[in-house]
Write an enzyme that holds these catalytic residues in place. Structure first.
Site, PDB file in Angstrom:
ATOM      1  N   ASP A   8      73.933 -42.245 -39.166  1.00  0.00           N
ATOM      2  CA  ASP A   8      75.169 -42.519 -39.912  1.00  0.00           C
ATOM      3  C   ASP A   8      75.106 -41.915 -41.313  1.00  0.00           C
ATOM      4  O   ASP A   8      74.022 -41.675 -41.850  1.00  0.00           O
ATOM      5  CB  ASP A   8      75.367 -44.046 -39.993  1.00  0.00           C
ATOM      6  CG  ASP A   8      76.790 -44.428 -40.358  1.00  0.00           C
ATOM      7  OD1 ASP A   8      77.702 -43.579 -40.224  1.00  0.00           O
ATOM      8  OD2 ASP A   8      76.983 -45.584 -40.805  1.00  0.00           O
ATOM      9  N   HIS A  25      78.317 -33.205 -41.088  1.00  0.00           N
ATOM     10  CA  HIS A  25      77.918 -33.248 -39.674  1.00  0.00           C
ATOM     11  C   HIS A  25      77.024 -32.050 -39.336  1.00  0.00           C
ATOM     12  O   HIS A  25      76.079 -32.171 -38.568  1.00  0.00           O
ATOM     13  CB  HIS A  25      79.152 -33.255 -38.771  1.00  0.00           C
ATOM     14  CG  HIS A  25      79.972 -34.510 -38.888  1.00  0.00           C
ATOM     15  ND1 HIS A  25      79.411 -35.767 -38.868  1.00  0.00           N
ATOM     16  CD2 HIS A  25      81.313 -34.709 -39.034  1.00  0.00           C
ATOM     17  CE1 HIS A  25      80.368 -36.683 -38.990  1.00  0.00           C
ATOM     18  NE2 HIS A  25      81.523 -36.066 -39.101  1.00  0.00           N
ATOM     19  N   LEU A 119      58.363 -35.168 -25.008  1.00  0.00           N
ATOM     20  CA  LEU A 119      59.323 -36.141 -25.544  1.00  0.00           C
ATOM     21  C   LEU A 119      60.498 -36.353 -24.596  1.00  0.00           C
ATOM     22  O   LEU A 119      61.073 -35.405 -24.074  1.00  0.00           O
ATOM     23  CB  LEU A 119      59.856 -35.610 -26.898  1.00  0.00           C
ATOM     24  CG  LEU A 119      60.936 -36.465 -27.570  1.00  0.00           C
ATOM     25  CD1 LEU A 119      60.355 -37.767 -28.103  1.00  0.00           C
ATOM     26  CD2 LEU A 119      61.614 -35.688 -28.707  1.00  0.00           C
TER      27      LEU A 119
END
Ligand code: IPE
Ligand code: IPE
Ligand code: MG
Length: 231
Positions: A8, A25, A119
């Site tokens: 966020d 962004h 991962l």
């Protein structure tokens, strides 16, 4: 260790600098690459990134379109590197409202990396915890009505196997950047016993150093899971 991150603060990061929200962004997408890269060295084997919620469609059309454009860029530009780094990519959420080209990129990345053993990277796009619970409930209810499973077979494990995260451990730690202290519909079921870290840095300022400090703090906590643990 499974870490979930609510990324966020991109918009505020940009606005504070007199820039358009989309620049924030864009910086956020750069940050994703850095954080994904440092996970194996930090002992994180599963990383879940909240990229777009079922509520984020409420934003201005140009912001939603800009985010979709960034997803396209991320999915196509990082395909080779993610595969080379042995990352296994999965997507959480309801893909149906996403555009056909994005769905194709998601599918390419998922199938290419499906057998990788490094991962586990979950990317939550058009994800909402409540929506996930409703979809899982519908899937189970239809199996009960067709006789595929008996009502008595519904328990926590069989229910969890109908969630987008089937087969994966719950997040040990959920981090939210940019100071807000809420989940905003992230991992409603899976967060039952997660630890939380709400940190002031915005996502574009969430460096590997900040991540490391948050993980150190997590390792000093005692988790009880309802039992009594000697301290
Ligand atoms: C998070 O940053 C990114 C998405 C929700 C897609 P925000 O866009 O929510 O940034 P703020 O909270 O407005 O600063
Ligand atoms: C949560 O952030 C969603 C993502 C990070 C993708 P929001 O910025 O959408 O959450 P609210 O609206 O502040 O609760
Ligand atoms: Mg926000």
């Amino acid at each position: 260790m499974h870490v979930g991150i609510i990324m966020d603060g991109n918009g505020r990061w940009a606005t504070k600098r007199g820039l358009a929200r989309l620049i924030g962004h864009k910086r956020g997408a750069t940050q994703v690459k850095k954080i994904v890269k440092c996970c194996p060295g930090f002992g994180v084997d599963t990383l879940t990134l909240y990229a777009f919620s079922t509520e984020n469609w409420k934003r201005a059309a140009h912001e939603v379109e800009g985010l979709m454009k960034l997803f396209r860029g991320y999915l196509s530009n990082n395909l080779v590197e993610l595969h080379e780094k042995n990352v296994c990519v999965r997507f959480l959420g309801d893909p149906s409202p996403l555009s056909a080209d994005i769905l194709k990129l998601m599918e390419n990345l998922r199938t290419l990396t499906a057998h990788n053993t490094g991962l586990n990277l979950n990317v939550a796009i058009n994800y909402g915890g409540r929506d996930e619970l409703v979809r899982a409930t519908k899937a189970m209810a239809s199996k009960v009505s067709s006789g595929e499973i008996a009502l008595e077979e519904i328990d926590e494990d069989s229910f969890a196997a109908h969630l987008d995260t089937k087969g994966q451990n719950d997040p040990d730690l959920i981090i939210r950047t940019a100071g807000e202290m809420r989940l905003s519909n992230f991992m409603t079921w899976q967060s039952a016993y997660s630890e939380f870290a709400f940190i002031k840095e915005s996502w574009p300022d969430f460096t590997p150093q900040v991540f490391d400090a948050v993980l150190q703090n997590f390792h000093n906590r005692t988790r009880q899971f309802g039992a009594v643990v000697a301290r």
